[in-house]
Design an enzyme around this catalytic site. Structure first.
Site, short mmCIF file in Angstrom:
data_model
loop_
_atom_site.label_atom_id
_atom_site.label_comp_id
_atom_site.label_asym_id
_atom_site.label_seq_id
_atom_site.Cartn_x
_atom_site.Cartn_y
_atom_site.Cartn_z
NE ARG A 160 -1.90 -0.93 3.73
CZ ARG A 160 -1.31 -1.99 4.30
NH1 ARG A 160 -1.48 -3.20 3.80
NH2 ARG A 160 -0.55 -1.84 5.37
CB ILE A 161 3.36 2.53 2.41
CG1 ILE A 161 2.36 2.73 3.55
CG2 ILE A 161 4.44 3.61 2.44
CD1 ILE A 161 2.93 2.56 4.94
CG ASP A 180 7.06 -6.69 -2.77
OD1 ASP A 180 7.20 -7.85 -2.31
OD2 ASP A 180 6.37 -5.83 -2.21
CB ALA A 241 9.94 0.95 6.26
NE ARG A 242 7.75 -0.94 12.53
CZ ARG A 242 6.76 -0.10 12.34
NH1 ARG A 242 6.97 1.05 11.72
NH2 ARG A 242 5.55 -0.39 12.75
CG ASP A 266 9.64 9.12 10.08
OD1 ASP A 266 9.67 10.19 10.71
OD2 ASP A 266 8.76 8.25 10.23
CD GLU A 271 12.04 4.70 15.99
OE1 GLU A 271 10.91 4.45 16.49
OE2 GLU A 271 12.23 4.77 14.77
CG HIS A 299 8.51 6.10 14.22
ND1 HIS A 299 8.95 4.88 14.66
CD2 HIS A 299 7.47 5.83 13.38
CE1 HIS A 299 8.22 3.92 14.13
NE2 HIS A 299 7.31 4.48 13.35
#
Length: 345
Positions: A160-161, A180, A241-242, A266, A271, A299
């Site tokens: 989706r993103i 992907d 993402a992560r 981000d 964190e 984030h």
């Protein structure tokens, strides 16, 4: 009227839960904590809850799952669910759901904003003008600034993103390629972007590389020194993402060596980032070699007031849909029913 269901919220950001209560009404009684350590939650709270509404700061480990005597569902308030041991939940017959239908546009906008911030030199121009409005009023000799039109945007992951970000990159007249391996053959015909068979093939071609895959054992630290060396020289790298998908020290080395033009992050492996890794230490100290080449946000890509409201509303709706009406949505640990006795299905 039957007694309300008990839902444990172990790591609530907002203690009032007005949004959630507005959705569930008298059907649910929330037990609200603001903790990051499971040991800080009374054992009885874990044992007596009918469901858990968990954010991202609490880890629902195998040990925690073993204490869930009555729990029928866990809802992760957000998209990523790497803080929940889904295998342990599956073995105990507890379904886990996430909220994939919020924040997609915010995250996609954030990724493109990072790309534009770097590619158009906004940080450098602002710093120059603040330092000296007269002598800083020049456009030339700014790191990173380049034309995006005609460049290649490489998307790692096309869910989706990834799709939302790719659409925005294409709107900037960029050629989109993606990798992907989890999508079926022919997917590229539906989205209309070029698919490449390997990560290295994408890295070698992309002027901008954007990462949007979930964190798992397969993807943990998938981007490191070897991948940065495989990138096209002078590329821009974006991670929304992560944090643990990327070796942040490898980002430092690639930027320091000049092979990587710029990066937007981000998310970070820890964190908040305490203690600061060398990259963020150099960024915070405004070291000249890094000026205009790194943008970091806390984030926050998911956040807007509208997105936040969606996330909380949809989470509460899923509790009611399953606990009251038996309709399970957005399940991320399939196979959980196999552990549930037939009399309880």
């Amino acid at each position: 009227m039957s007694k309300p269901l008990k839902v444990l919220v172990p790591d609530a950001h907002l203690r009032d839960l007005d949004v959630e209560r507005g959705v569930t009404g008298a059907l649910i009684d929330y037990q609200v904590f603001d903790e990051t350590d499971a040991a800080a939650i009374p054992d009885d709270a874990w044992a007596s809850c009918d469901a858990i509404l968990v954010w991202h700061r609490m880890k629902i480990t195998r040990d925690v799952v073993s204490r869930l005597a009555r729990c029928r569902m866990i809802v992760r308030v957000g998209v990523g669910f790497d803080n929940v041991d889904t295998a342990a939940c599956r073995e105990r017959g507890i379904p886990v759901s996430n909220v994939p239908n919020y924040g997609t546009t915010e995250v996609a906008d954030h990724a493109i904003a990072m790309m534009l911030f770097l590619a158009r030199g906004l940080g450098s121009y602002e710093a120059r003008l603040k330092a000296d409005p007269a002598r800083g009023f020049v456009a030339e000799n700014v790191p990173v600034v380049r034309r995006l039109r005609g460049g290649t945007f490489g998307a790692i992951g096309m869910g989706r993103i990834g799709t939302a970000i790719a659409r925005r990159a294409a709107a900037h007249d960029m050629h989109v390629v993606y990798h992907d391996p989890h999508l079926p053959e022919g997917h590229e015909l539906g989205v209309g972007y070029e698919r490449v068979d390997s990560l290295d093939a994408l890295l070698a071609r992309a002027d901008v590389v954007s990462l949007h895959v979930p964190l798992s054992d397969e993807t943990r630290f998938m981007i490191g020194d070897a991948q940065f060396q495989a990138m096209k020289p002078n590329a821009i790298f974006i991670n929304i993402a992560r944090g643990k998908l990327v070796d942040v020290d490898a980002v430092y080395r690639a930027l320091r060596a000049g092979h990587l033009a710029a990066a937007g992050l981000d998310v970070l492996p820890s964190e908040p980032p305490v203690p600061l890794p060398p990259l963020l230490d150099a960024w915070r100290n405004d070291e000249p070699w890094l000026a205009g080449r790194l943008v970091v946000t806390p984030h926050a890509a998911f956040y807007s007031e509208a997105g936040y409201l969606d996330m909380r509303t949809f989470s509460a709706q899923m509790l009611v849909d399953y606990l009251v009406h038996g309709r399970l949505r957005n399940n991320v640990n399939p196979g959980w029913r196999d552990a549930v006795p037939a009399s309880h299905r």
